[in-house]
Design an enzyme around this catalytic site. Structure first.
Site, PDB file in Angstrom:
ATOM      1  N   THR A  15      29.726   9.568  46.875  1.00  0.00           N
ATOM      2  CA  THR A  15      31.182   9.358  46.998  1.00  0.00           C
ATOM      3  C   THR A  15      31.895  10.673  47.327  1.00  0.00           C
ATOM      4  OG1 THR A  15      31.538   9.659  44.639  1.00  0.00           O
ATOM      5  CG2 THR A  15      31.184   7.412  45.403  1.00  0.00           C
ATOM      6  N   ASP A  18      30.625   5.964  32.749  1.00  0.00           N
ATOM      7  CA  ASP A  18      31.309   4.683  32.564  1.00  0.00           C
ATOM      8  C   ASP A  18      32.447   4.520  33.580  1.00  0.00           C
ATOM      9  OD1 ASP A  18      29.624   4.206  30.474  1.00  0.00           O
ATOM     10  OD2 ASP A  18      31.016   4.901  28.937  1.00  0.00           O
ATOM     11  N   GLY A  19      33.071   5.633  33.980  1.00  0.00           N
ATOM     12  CA  GLY A  19      34.162   5.575  34.953  1.00  0.00           C
ATOM     13  C   GLY A  19      33.640   5.120  36.304  1.00  0.00           C
ATOM     14  N   SER A  48      29.519  11.317  31.192  1.00  0.00           N
ATOM     15  CA  SER A  48      29.829  12.056  29.963  1.00  0.00           C
ATOM     16  C   SER A  48      29.548  11.237  28.704  1.00  0.00           C
ATOM     17  CB  SER A  48      31.303  12.466  29.965  1.00  0.00           C
ATOM     18  OG  SER A  48      31.565  13.261  31.082  1.00  0.00           O
ATOM     19  N   GLY A  83      26.249   7.717  37.715  1.00  0.00           N
ATOM     20  CA  GLY A  83      27.449   8.351  37.156  1.00  0.00           C
ATOM     21  C   GLY A  83      27.675   7.845  35.748  1.00  0.00           C
ATOM     22  N   GLU A 121      34.371   1.626  38.463  1.00  0.00           N
ATOM     23  CA  GLU A 121      34.699   1.484  39.896  1.00  0.00           C
ATOM     24  C   GLU A 121      33.873   0.370  40.530  1.00  0.00           C
ATOM     25  OE1 GLU A 121      34.796   4.423  42.827  1.00  0.00           O
ATOM     26  OE2 GLU A 121      35.642   5.978  41.548  1.00  0.00           O
TER      27      GLU A 121
HETATM   28  C1  LIG Z   1      33.648  13.555  12.869  1.00  0.00           C
HETATM   29  C2  LIG Z   1      32.851  13.019  13.969  1.00  0.00           C
HETATM   30  C3  LIG Z   1      33.429  11.786  14.521  1.00  0.00           C
HETATM   31  C4  LIG Z   1      32.682  11.257  15.694  1.00  0.00           C
HETATM   32  C5  LIG Z   1      33.271   9.959  16.095  1.00  0.00           C
HETATM   33  C6  LIG Z   1      32.617   9.516  17.308  1.00  0.00           C
HETATM   34  C7  LIG Z   1      33.060   8.137  17.702  1.00  0.00           C
HETATM   35  C8  LIG Z   1      32.609   7.927  19.078  1.00  0.00           C
HETATM   36  C9  LIG Z   1      32.877   6.530  19.558  1.00  0.00           C
HETATM   37  C10 LIG Z   1      32.695   6.550  21.008  1.00  0.00           C
HETATM   38  C11 LIG Z   1      32.983   5.254  21.645  1.00  0.00           C
HETATM   39  C12 LIG Z   1      32.770   5.448  23.097  1.00  0.00           C
HETATM   40  C13 LIG Z   1      33.212   4.302  23.884  1.00  0.00           C
HETATM   41  C14 LIG Z   1      33.023   4.606  25.324  1.00  0.00           C
HETATM   42  C15 LIG Z   1      33.969   5.028  26.094  1.00  0.00           C
HETATM   43  C16 LIG Z   1      33.694   5.371  27.522  1.00  0.00           C
HETATM   44  O1  LIG Z   1      33.836   4.228  28.319  1.00  0.00           O
HETATM   45  C17 LIG Z   1      34.690   6.437  27.941  1.00  0.00           C
HETATM   46  C18 LIG Z   1      34.414   6.890  29.372  1.00  0.00           C
HETATM   47  O2  LIG Z   1      33.130   7.423  29.492  1.00  0.00           O
HETATM   48  P1  LIG Z   1      32.708   8.387  30.724  1.00  0.00           P
HETATM   49  O3  LIG Z   1      33.367   9.690  30.501  1.00  0.00           O
HETATM   50  O4  LIG Z   1      31.209   8.460  30.679  1.00  0.00           O
HETATM   51  O5  LIG Z   1      33.191   7.773  31.994  1.00  0.00           O
HETATM   52  N1  LIG Z   1      34.534   7.582  27.051  1.00  0.00           N
HETATM   53  C19 LIG Z   1      35.500   7.966  26.238  1.00  0.00           C
HETATM   54  O6  LIG Z   1      36.599   7.467  26.238  1.00  0.00           O
HETATM   55  C20 LIG Z   1      35.158   9.111  25.332  1.00  0.00           C
HETATM   56  C21 LIG Z   1      35.458   8.795  23.928  1.00  0.00           C
HETATM   57  C22 LIG Z   1      34.863   9.894  23.104  1.00  0.00           C
HETATM   58  C23 LIG Z   1      35.599  10.131  21.906  1.00  0.00           C
HETATM   59  C24 LIG Z   1      35.009  11.265  21.138  1.00  0.00           C
HETATM   60  C25 LIG Z   1      35.801  11.456  19.930  1.00  0.00           C
HETATM   61  C26 LIG Z   1      35.310  12.612  19.157  1.00  0.00           C
HETATM   62  C27 LIG Z   1      36.112  12.682  17.894  1.00  0.00           C
HETATM   63  C28 LIG Z   1      35.889  13.915  17.147  1.00  0.00           C
HETATM   64  C29 LIG Z   1      36.798  13.944  15.952  1.00  0.00           C
HETATM   65  C30 LIG Z   1      36.473  15.116  15.169  1.00  0.00           C
HETATM   66  C31 LIG Z   1      37.297  15.304  13.952  1.00  0.00           C
HETATM   67  C32 LIG Z   1      36.863  16.571  13.315  1.00  0.00           C
HETATM   68  C33 LIG Z   1      37.815  17.064  12.327  1.00  0.00           C
HETATM   69  C34 LIG Z   1      37.463  18.374  11.796  1.00  0.00           C
HETATM   70  N1  LIG Z   2      33.509  12.023  44.766  1.00  0.00           N
HETATM   71  C1  LIG Z   2      34.365  11.943  43.761  1.00  0.00           C
HETATM   72  N2  LIG Z   2      35.297  12.896  43.559  1.00  0.00           N
HETATM   73  C2  LIG Z   2      36.134  12.857  42.513  1.00  0.00           C
HETATM   74  N3  LIG Z   2      36.133  11.864  41.581  1.00  0.00           N
HETATM   75  C3  LIG Z   2      35.224  10.886  41.735  1.00  0.00           C
HETATM   76  C4  LIG Z   2      34.303  10.871  42.821  1.00  0.00           C
HETATM   77  N4  LIG Z   2      33.520   9.781  42.695  1.00  0.00           N
HETATM   78  C5  LIG Z   2      33.940   9.125  41.583  1.00  0.00           C
HETATM   79  N5  LIG Z   2      34.965   9.779  41.005  1.00  0.00           N
HETATM   80  C6  LIG Z   2      35.709   9.453  39.768  1.00  0.00           C
HETATM   81  O1  LIG Z   2      35.242  10.304  38.732  1.00  0.00           O
HETATM   82  C7  LIG Z   2      35.590   9.753  37.472  1.00  0.00           C
HETATM   83  C8  LIG Z   2      34.558  10.037  36.422  1.00  0.00           C
HETATM   84  O2  LIG Z   2      33.356   9.551  36.816  1.00  0.00           O
HETATM   85  P1  LIG Z   2      32.131   9.279  35.856  1.00  0.00           P
HETATM   86  O3  LIG Z   2      30.955   9.117  36.768  1.00  0.00           O
HETATM   87  O4  LIG Z   2      32.416   8.195  34.931  1.00  0.00           O
HETATM   88  O5  LIG Z   2      31.937  10.651  35.069  1.00  0.00           O
HETATM   89  P2  LIG Z   2      32.325  11.063  33.569  1.00  0.00           P
HETATM   90  O6  LIG Z   2      31.441  10.264  32.677  1.00  0.00           O
HETATM   91  O7  LIG Z   2      32.017  12.520  33.487  1.00  0.00           O
HETATM   92  O8  LIG Z   2      33.758  10.739  33.342  1.00  0.00           O
HETATM   93  C9  LIG Z   2      35.780   8.269  37.719  1.00  0.00           C
HETATM   94  O9  LIG Z   2      37.116   7.973  37.458  1.00  0.00           O
HETATM   95  C10 LIG Z   2      35.479   8.080  39.197  1.00  0.00           C
HETATM   96  O10 LIG Z   2      36.387   7.169  39.765  1.00  0.00           O
END
Ligand SMILES: CCCCCCCCCCCCC/C=C/[C@@H](O)[C@H](COP(=O)(O)O)NC(=O)CCCCCCCCCCCCCCC
Ligand SMILES: Nc1ncnc2c1ncn2[C@@H]1O[C@H](COP(=O)(O)OP(=O)(O)O)[C@@H](O)[C@H]1O
Ligand SMILES: [Ca+2]
Length: 559
Positions: A183, A211-212, A254, A209, A216
């Site tokens: 992409t 979840d984002g 991520s 990649g 897509e």
């Molecule tokens: C104190 C440690 C607490 C750890 C809590 C961890 C809970 C994690 C639950 C994660 C659920 C994830 C659901 C998935 C979401 C994804 O779709 C979505 C997109 O993913 P992509 O970037 O691969 O595209 N990812 C997210 O929205 C990321 C969510 C991650 C949240 C991390 C939160 C960390 C919290 C740390 C709190 C620490 C408190 C410490 C105080 C001293």
């Molecule tokens: N070539 C590109 N340049 C910039 N952003 C992109 C490209 N391809 C995909 N994306 C966007 O990057 C974002 C993050 O992608 P993802 O693969 O989920 O990575 P991450 O888990 O690090 O967030 C998504 O919102 C997606 O739409």
């Protein structure tokens, strides 16, 4: 118990492997090899790998990746080096074939393993290759042609390398042909799928990649499917048409929660092998609307408050890679903002389980296999009678630190059992988790339980419901009648205050709105309507396998 008929024997020969003689057998279910010796040794060593029973090895045919005639390595006369030379029927032991197959290692990961069996003559060798290939050709669920999208900037920017080094060699070994698109911008994959891609040419779509990126792909595929069938996505009561193409995820993001929660690991080789064997896992998808406008689809986390704020803050730190979520997580935790609003939801029938039972969704899950009768909710929610206990909307008002809806467990490396450990991948419901305003210490206790075995719902400030649909209205968007209701409850002064806060979002008072985190994308609206669509998409996955599949041989009596 009824005795299963034995599968028909297709081929059996004595072949050699590492200078020992084995009885090698192929039937419609297994390829097996057993050492021919008077003193039989018990298999020792790695307990994972091909199924072993007292020196016997069993590989299910459906887990064979490929078979090919092996080129023997012989010293070349002029260079004095080892070279690959084509087969020649000079010496009997030089005729061999290699079978590549799935081997299970720790933590739900799969590897590609090989066994090379030597034959006495070439005819026998070719007979074996042909017999195995014939069996593989019967596995029509396997994809032959895939459309691959790589996000080169996902996660630690390793998507392209991961695909080229770990995945492409497996696809080519399995004779899968691919069209690969790297992409060039966000939404490139979505738009290509929606309007341009010649989908008829393919047996599946693969995204490399996070979840984002997966989001897509589903937006492109679902929109295309609805458009081709004349279904209007803007209507929240429409029954959506399921997508026919399966989607594979090669984790390179991520969080990688969709991959982790459907496979049990975030390992690119494992995901590639699930694609090769042609696994199929249906999955629920939430549609999100604002009034009569379609906003987005979600399959993992839909979170307002805490996770919405973490995401908003983390977007500014994308350059940090996956660590951005931890930094923003701590920052958001310390800011300890809560939000006021109203949630209404349509609960699911309890026969689909409850979020607090211990029945986890695993490969072949019975709850997902037998759709419940109340999965298809009434199109016209207003027509649901108040006397029908299953179809009654419930309303909850309050101050919340987090409102999370999980269509599946959302297990990921940060939280191995996930946000809702008993949520199901394909039951037509989502788990709605409400974390009410509480102290920082209590919220930390709740968060910590996502990382250990304790029940994160076992707190007086946490409620969880299994739902088919829900709605959220932040307090500042509540209608006059809703506000009047509250003023009557004694908070008249706050209405005036809420209007001030809309103009001063930095004042940090409880009335400022948050954003929804929708699978890692920020939603522009706070007031939303959500509906779960049962099994709208299919993945190249099989759900998380029970640990026993990895640690104990199958019931070998079926062999
Ligand atoms: C104190 C440690 C607490 C750890 C809590 C961890 C809970 C994690 C639950 C994660 C659920 C994830 C659901 C998935 C979401 C994804 O779709 C979505 C997109 O993913 P992509 O970037 O691969 O595209 N990812 C997210 O929205 C990321 C969510 C991650 C949240 C991390 C939160 C960390 C919290 C740390 C709190 C620490 C408190 C410490 C105080 C001293
Ligand atoms: N070539 C590109 N340049 C910039 N952003 C992109 C490209 N391809 C995909 N994306 C966007 O990057 C974002 C993050 O992608 P993802 O693969 O989920 O990575 P991450 O888990 O690090 O967030 C998504 O919102 C997606 O739409
Ligand atoms: Ca579900």
């Amino acid at each position: 118990m009824e005795k299963q008929p034995k599968p028909q024997l297709l081929l059996s020969s004595q072949l050699s492997l590492l200078n020992r003689v084995y009885e090698v057998t192929l039937n419609g279910v297994f390829l097996s090899w057993k050492e021919v010796e008077t003193r039989q040794k018990r298999a020792v060593g790695n307990i994972y790998g091909p199924l072993k029973a007292a020196g016997s090895h069993y590989v299910p045919v459906c887990e064979i990746i490929s078979v090919q005639e092996t080129e023997e390595e012989c010293p070349s006369t002029d260079l004095g080096k080892w070279q690959k030379v084509p087969q020649s029927p000079v010496e009997s032991n030089q005729h061999a074939f290699t079978v590549s197959y799935v081997e299970r290692i720790q933590k739900h990961r799969w590897r590609c393993s090989e066994v090379t069996l030597h034959c006495t003559d070439r005819t026998l060798c070719l007979q074996w290759v042909q017999a195995i290939r014939e069996q593989l050709s019967l596995l029509t669920i396997r994809p032959k042609r895939l459309l691959v999208y790589i996000n080169p900037y996902g996660g630690k920017h390793r998507g392209k390398r991961i695909y080229e080094q770990k995945v492409a060699p497996i696809f080519s070994r399995a004779c899968i042909s691919t069209d690969v698109i790297v992409t060039e911008r966000a939404n490139h994959a979505r738009d290509h799928l929606k309007t341009e891609a010649e989908l008829k040419k393919y047996d599946g779509v693969v995204c490399v990649g996070g979840d984002g990126m997966f989001s897509e792909i589903i937006h492109g595929l679902i929109s295309r499917t609805q458009c081709d069938s004349g279904v209007d996505q803007n209507r929240s009561d429409e029954t959506l048409i399921p997508c026919s193409l399966r989607i594979g995820i090669i984790p390179a993001g991520s969080t990688d929660c969709i991959c982790y929660a459907t496979v049990g690991s975030n390992d690119p080789v494992t995901s590639a092998l699930h694609i090769v064997v042609g696994d199929s896992q249906p999955m629920d998808v939430c549609s999100i609307h604002h009034n009569n406008t379609f906003l987005r689809y979600s399959v993992s986390l839909l979170g307002y408050g805490f996770y919405g704020d973490v995401l908003t803050d983390s977007e500014r730190k994308r350059w940090m890679g996956p660590a951005r979520y931890d930094i923003s997580g701590v920052k958001t935790f310390l800011s300890h903002r809560y939000y006021e609003g109203t949630i209404s939801f349509l609960p699911a029938d309890e026969n689909v389980g409850t979020p607090r039972d211990k029945l986890q969704c695993r490969s072949g899950c019975n709850i997902c296999r037998l759709p419940s009768l109340d999965k298809q909710v009434s199109k016209d929610e207003e027509s649901i009678s108040d006397t029908d206990t299953k179809g009654v909307w419930q309303v909850i008002r309050g101050k919340f630190l987090a409102i999370n809806a999980a269509c599946m467990s959302c297990a990921c490396p940060r939280s191995p059992k996930g946000l809702s450990p008993s949520a199901h991948l394909a039951d037509g419901t989502a788990d709605l988790i409400l974390v009410r305003k509480c102290s920082r210490f209590d919220f930390l206790r709740h968060l910590l339980r996502h990382t250990n075995k304790d029940d994160q719902f076992d707190h007086p400030f946490v409620e969880v419901y299994r739902v088919h649909q829900f709605r959220f209205t932040p307090r500042y968007e509540e209608t006059d009648s809703e506000l009047e209701l509250r003023e009557a409850e004694g908070s008249g002064r706050k209405r005036f205050f809420s209007q001030i806060c809309r103009e001063h979002p930095a004042c940090n008072c409880s009335l400022v709105h948050s954003s929804w985190n929708c699978d890692g994308e920020i939603l522009p609206h706070a007031a939303i309507q959500v509906r779960v669509h049962c099994q709208l998409i299919k993945l190249f996955a099989r759900g998380i396998e029970e640990q026993s599949v990895f640690e104990e041989p199958y019931a070998l009596n079926a062999i």
